[in-house]
Design a protein around this motif. Structure first.
Motif, PDB file in Angstrom:
ATOM      1  N   MET A  86       0.719  -1.265  -0.110  1.00 34.26           N
ATOM      2  CA  MET A  86      -0.015  -0.204   0.057  1.00 34.26           C
ATOM      3  C   MET A  86       0.900   1.402  -0.095  1.00 34.26           C
ATOM      4  SD  MET A  86      -2.872  -0.848  -0.323  1.00 34.26           S
ATOM      5  CE  MET A  86      -4.163   0.426   0.312  1.00 34.26           C
ATOM      6  N   ILE A  87       2.368   1.104   0.366  1.00 34.68           N
ATOM      7  CA  ILE A  87       3.136   2.360   0.145  1.00 34.68           C
ATOM      8  C   ILE A  87       3.773   2.271  -1.122  1.00 34.68           C
ATOM      9  CG2 ILE A  87       4.871   3.595   1.591  1.00 34.68           C
ATOM     10  CD1 ILE A  87       3.860   2.338   4.005  1.00 34.68           C
ATOM     11  N   ARG A  88       3.961   1.191  -1.621  1.00 28.87           N
ATOM     12  CA  ARG A  88       4.683   0.928  -2.895  1.00 28.87           C
ATOM     13  C   ARG A  88       3.977   1.757  -3.666  1.00 28.87           C
ATOM     14  NH1 ARG A  88       6.343  -4.817  -3.072  1.00 28.87           N
ATOM     15  NH2 ARG A  88       4.260  -5.016  -2.709  1.00 28.87           N
ATOM     16  N   SER A  89       4.626   1.988  -5.075  1.00 30.83           N
ATOM     17  CA  SER A  89       4.102   2.762  -6.176  1.00 30.83           C
ATOM     18  C   SER A  89       2.954   1.939  -6.858  1.00 30.83           C
ATOM     19  CB  SER A  89       4.891   3.147  -7.241  1.00 30.83           C
ATOM     20  OG  SER A  89       5.319   2.026  -7.952  1.00 30.83           O
ATOM     21  N   PHE A  90       1.892   2.821  -7.390  1.00 25.86           N
ATOM     22  CA  PHE A  90       0.922   1.998  -8.113  1.00 25.86           C
ATOM     23  C   PHE A  90       1.342   1.289  -9.210  1.00 25.86           C
ATOM     24  CE2 PHE A  90      -2.260   2.222 -11.500  1.00 25.86           C
ATOM     25  CZ  PHE A  90      -3.412   1.517 -10.807  1.00 25.86           C
ATOM     26  N   THR A  91       2.216   1.777  -9.758  1.00 26.45           N
ATOM     27  CA  THR A  91       2.982   0.925 -10.796  1.00 26.45           C
ATOM     28  C   THR A  91       3.328  -0.337 -10.507  1.00 26.45           C
ATOM     29  OG1 THR A  91       3.691   3.210 -12.135  1.00 26.45           O
ATOM     30  CG2 THR A  91       4.662   1.057 -12.892  1.00 26.45           C
ATOM     31  N   ASN A  92       4.301  -0.390  -9.516  1.00 23.25           N
ATOM     32  CA  ASN A  92       4.703  -1.772  -8.823  1.00 23.25           C
ATOM     33  C   ASN A  92       3.762  -2.613  -8.345  1.00 23.25           C
ATOM     34  OD1 ASN A  92       7.469  -0.875  -9.416  1.00 23.25           O
ATOM     35  ND2 ASN A  92       7.857  -0.098  -7.383  1.00 23.25           N
ATOM     36  N   ASN A 157       4.638  22.219 -11.828  1.00 19.60           N
ATOM     37  CA  ASN A 157       3.479  21.796 -12.499  1.00 19.60           C
ATOM     38  C   ASN A 157       3.680  21.542 -13.932  1.00 19.60           C
ATOM     39  OD1 ASN A 157       0.720  21.377 -13.203  1.00 19.60           O
ATOM     40  ND2 ASN A 157       0.124  23.507 -12.181  1.00 19.60           N
ATOM     41  N   THR A 158       4.649  20.665 -14.205  1.00 18.71           N
ATOM     42  CA  THR A 158       5.079  19.860 -15.469  1.00 18.71           C
ATOM     43  C   THR A 158       4.459  18.593 -15.815  1.00 18.71           C
ATOM     44  OG1 THR A 158       7.195  19.011 -14.462  1.00 18.71           O
ATOM     45  CG2 THR A 158       7.237  21.240 -15.068  1.00 18.71           C
ATOM     46  N   GLU A 159       4.648  18.040 -16.803  1.00 18.66           N
ATOM     47  CA  GLU A 159       4.001  16.701 -17.164  1.00 18.66           C
ATOM     48  C   GLU A 159       4.678  15.747 -16.550  1.00 18.66           C
ATOM     49  OE1 GLU A 159       3.039  14.287 -21.286  1.00 18.66           O
ATOM     50  OE2 GLU A 159       3.659  16.146 -21.398  1.00 18.66           O
ATOM     51  N   SER A 160       6.128  15.936 -16.605  1.00 21.66           N
ATOM     52  CA  SER A 160       7.062  14.666 -15.830  1.00 21.66           C
ATOM     53  C   SER A 160       6.656  14.770 -14.432  1.00 21.66           C
ATOM     54  CB  SER A 160       8.503  15.207 -16.136  1.00 21.66           C
ATOM     55  OG  SER A 160       8.793  16.232 -15.412  1.00 21.66           O
ATOM     56  N   PHE A 161       6.369  15.822 -13.608  1.00 25.92           N
ATOM     57  CA  PHE A 161       6.026  15.625 -12.402  1.00 25.92           C
ATOM     58  C   PHE A 161       4.681  15.120 -12.304  1.00 25.92           C
ATOM     59  CE2 PHE A 161       3.584  17.247  -8.762  1.00 25.92           C
ATOM     60  CZ  PHE A 161       4.469  16.653  -7.803  1.00 25.92           C
ATOM     61  N   LEU A 162       3.733  15.510 -12.776  1.00 25.73           N
ATOM     62  CA  LEU A 162       2.090  15.154 -12.881  1.00 25.73           C
ATOM     63  C   LEU A 162       2.278  13.743 -12.906  1.00 25.73           C
ATOM     64  CD1 LEU A 162       0.437  18.225 -14.548  1.00 25.73           C
ATOM     65  CD2 LEU A 162       0.631  17.527 -11.930  1.00 25.73           C
ATOM     66  N   MET A 163       2.732  13.087 -14.238  1.00 25.23           N
ATOM     67  CA  MET A 163       2.618  11.775 -14.552  1.00 25.23           C
ATOM     68  C   MET A 163       3.742  11.065 -13.967  1.00 25.23           C
ATOM     69  SD  MET A 163      -0.006  11.980 -16.684  1.00 25.23           S
ATOM     70  CE  MET A 163      -0.773  13.140 -17.294  1.00 25.23           C
ATOM     71  N   GLY A 164       4.690  11.352 -13.019  1.00 27.44           N
ATOM     72  CA  GLY A 164       5.586  10.587 -12.446  1.00 27.44           C
ATOM     73  C   GLY A 164       5.256  10.356 -11.249  1.00 27.44           C
ATOM     74  N   SER A 165       6.263   9.895 -10.232  1.00 26.68           N
ATOM     75  CA  SER A 165       6.295   9.295  -8.908  1.00 26.68           C
ATOM     76  C   SER A 165       6.336  10.668  -8.070  1.00 26.68           C
ATOM     77  CB  SER A 165       7.523   8.308  -8.880  1.00 26.68           C
ATOM     78  OG  SER A 165       7.621   8.161  -7.329  1.00 26.68           O
ATOM     79  N   LEU A 166       5.537  10.708  -7.151  1.00 30.57           N
ATOM     80  CA  LEU A 166       5.323  11.828  -6.109  1.00 30.57           C
ATOM     81  C   LEU A 166       6.726  11.491  -5.167  1.00 30.57           C
ATOM     82  CD1 LEU A 166       4.375  14.283  -4.613  1.00 30.57           C
ATOM     83  CD2 LEU A 166       2.804  12.671  -3.361  1.00 30.57           C
ATOM     84  N   TYR A 213       4.396  11.433   7.665  1.00 33.39           N
ATOM     85  CA  TYR A 213       5.185  12.055   8.734  1.00 33.39           C
ATOM     86  C   TYR A 213       6.653  12.144   8.368  1.00 33.39           C
ATOM     87  CZ  TYR A 213       0.889  11.859  11.411  1.00 33.39           C
ATOM     88  OH  TYR A 213      -0.265  11.780  11.819  1.00 33.39           O
ATOM     89  N   ASP A 214       7.280  13.377   8.777  1.00 30.43           N
ATOM     90  CA  ASP A 214       8.697  13.371   8.394  1.00 30.43           C
ATOM     91  C   ASP A 214       9.415  12.997   9.538  1.00 30.43           C
ATOM     92  OD1 ASP A 214       8.614  15.572  10.056  1.00 30.43           O
ATOM     93  OD2 ASP A 214       9.096  16.976   8.530  1.00 30.43           O
ATOM     94  N   GLU A 215      10.843  13.130   9.493  1.00 31.28           N
ATOM     95  CA  GLU A 215      11.748  12.710  10.690  1.00 31.28           C
ATOM     96  C   GLU A 215      11.323  13.329  11.920  1.00 31.28           C
ATOM     97  OE1 GLU A 215      14.628  13.268   8.315  1.00 31.28           O
ATOM     98  OE2 GLU A 215      15.030  11.416   7.791  1.00 31.28           O
ATOM     99  N   SER A 216      10.739  14.509  12.018  1.00 28.85           N
ATOM    100  CA  SER A 216      10.526  15.206  13.310  1.00 28.85           C
ATOM    101  C   SER A 216       9.048  15.338  13.561  1.00 28.85           C
ATOM    102  CB  SER A 216      10.864  16.800  12.867  1.00 28.85           C
ATOM    103  OG  SER A 216      10.168  17.373  11.795  1.00 28.85           O
ATOM    104  N   ASN A 217       8.273  14.174  12.888  1.00 32.64           N
ATOM    105  CA  ASN A 217       6.994  13.771  13.252  1.00 32.64           C
ATOM    106  C   ASN A 217       5.989  14.877  12.735  1.00 32.64           C
ATOM    107  OD1 ASN A 217       5.410  11.574  14.158  1.00 32.64           O
ATOM    108  ND2 ASN A 217       5.024  12.907  15.974  1.00 32.64           N
ATOM    109  N   ARG A 218       6.221  15.641  11.821  1.00 32.71           N
ATOM    110  CA  ARG A 218       5.445  16.369  11.166  1.00 32.71           C
ATOM    111  C   ARG A 218       4.758  16.019   9.882  1.00 32.71           C
ATOM    112  NH1 ARG A 218       7.742  22.105   8.103  1.00 32.71           N
ATOM    113  NH2 ARG A 218       8.914  20.200   7.367  1.00 32.71           N
ATOM    114  N   LEU A 219       3.406  16.226  10.020  1.00 30.28           N
ATOM    115  CA  LEU A 219       2.437  15.696   8.953  1.00 30.28           C
ATOM    116  C   LEU A 219       2.885  16.616   7.721  1.00 30.28           C
ATOM    117  CD1 LEU A 219       0.398  13.621   8.080  1.00 30.28           C
ATOM    118  CD2 LEU A 219      -1.245  15.639   8.524  1.00 30.28           C
ATOM    119  N   ILE A 220       3.278  15.904   6.599  1.00 26.39           N
ATOM    120  CA  ILE A 220       3.592  16.194   5.421  1.00 26.39           C
ATOM    121  C   ILE A 220       2.767  16.162   4.422  1.00 26.39           C
ATOM    122  CG2 ILE A 220       5.193  16.476   3.693  1.00 26.39           C
ATOM    123  CD1 ILE A 220       6.554  17.854   6.115  1.00 26.39           C
ATOM    124  N   GLU A 221       2.079  14.981   4.181  1.00 23.66           N
ATOM    125  CA  GLU A 221       1.077  14.469   3.384  1.00 23.66           C
ATOM    126  C   GLU A 221       0.010  13.954   3.858  1.00 23.66           C
ATOM    127  OE1 GLU A 221       0.707  10.869   0.108  1.00 23.66           O
ATOM    128  OE2 GLU A 221       2.128  10.854   1.654  1.00 23.66           O
TER     129      GLU A 221
END
Length: 243
Positions: A86-92, A157-166, A213-221
């Protein structure tokens, strides 16, 4: 990567993040022998003590392993994002099922946090967030994801980012996650999402909420994802490793 003297993050953590990025992005593969402490110290312009501390952290996190008289290598079957479906990329995920996959639609916006998002991220209403919405699938749409991120780095906001891996992009910007919380449930998807995923009935669909969460336990996503249950199955792979 060179050490950023203006960054308040300790040098050993900057080095640790850089080395971990090499592993997560595949620049260093499982079993590879990494450069010596002396070579890394020269490369990053820091002391060998700093390098040793960074490597020790990665050994604890099972990204690296030390072998007396041989050196330090990338941990085989390392505990990383790629070990968990569930954390792995959708492609995989789709590759595991023998199916081709692609991003079918993608949109990135900057939005102001409403009351709910402000409470989730512990920020003020009106603070800016990134909102990334995606539809992904094979020949048919399989998932719809609605992702919110703190603006810790600028997202292009580029195609490579929008279509690639976050996550691959974030790791390239030295943004790493330390803790994930996920909640999976069967729900009736909103009509708009049923239309996007071409679901013709009112059958329950799979919904996943992820808090990263990042390494300081801050919610990023924070992400909400709806899966078309007729074309997707939940899979988890767990590893037991002797210490």
């Amino acid at each position: 990567m060179s050490i950023d003297l203006a960054d308040k993050m300790p040098f050993y953590l900057q080095v640790r993040n850089s080395l971990r990025q090499k592993i997560e992005t595949g620049e260093w593969n499982e079993g590879d022998l990494i450069p010596s402490e002396k070579e890394l110290a020269q490369h990053y312009g820091v002391s060998r003590v700093t390098i040793r501390t960074a490597i020790s952290k990665l050994v604890q996190e099972q990204y690296l392993t030390r072998r007396a008289g041989f050196g330090t290598t990338v941990y085989k079957n390392k505990s990383s994002l790629s070990n968990f479906t569930m954390i792995r990329s959708f492609t995989n995920e789709m590759n595991e099922m023998g199916l081709p996959s692609k991003t079918m639609e993608s949109e990135l916006k900057e939005i102001e946090a409403d009351k709910l998002l402000a409470s989730i991220f512990n920020i003020n209403e009106g603070d800016m967030l990134y909102n990334l919405r995606r539809v992904r699938g094979t020949v048919i749409p399989i998932l719809y994801s609605d992702t919110y991120l703190l603006p810790v780095v600028k997202l292009p906001n580029t195609e490579s980012f929008l279509m690639g891996s976050l996550y691959k992009y974030l790791s390239s910007q030295n943004i790493f996650f330390n803790v994930f919380e996920e909640y999976v449930s069967a729900v009736l998807a909103p009509k708009t999402i049923r239309n996007i995923l071409q679901i013709q009935d009112d059958s329950p669909q799979l919904k996943r909420k992820r808090y990263s969460y990042d390494e300081s336990n801050r919610l990023i996503e924070y992400t909400e994802t709806f899966y078309n249950a007729a074309h997707y199955e939940y899979r988890t792979r767990l590893y037991y490793r002797k210490k």
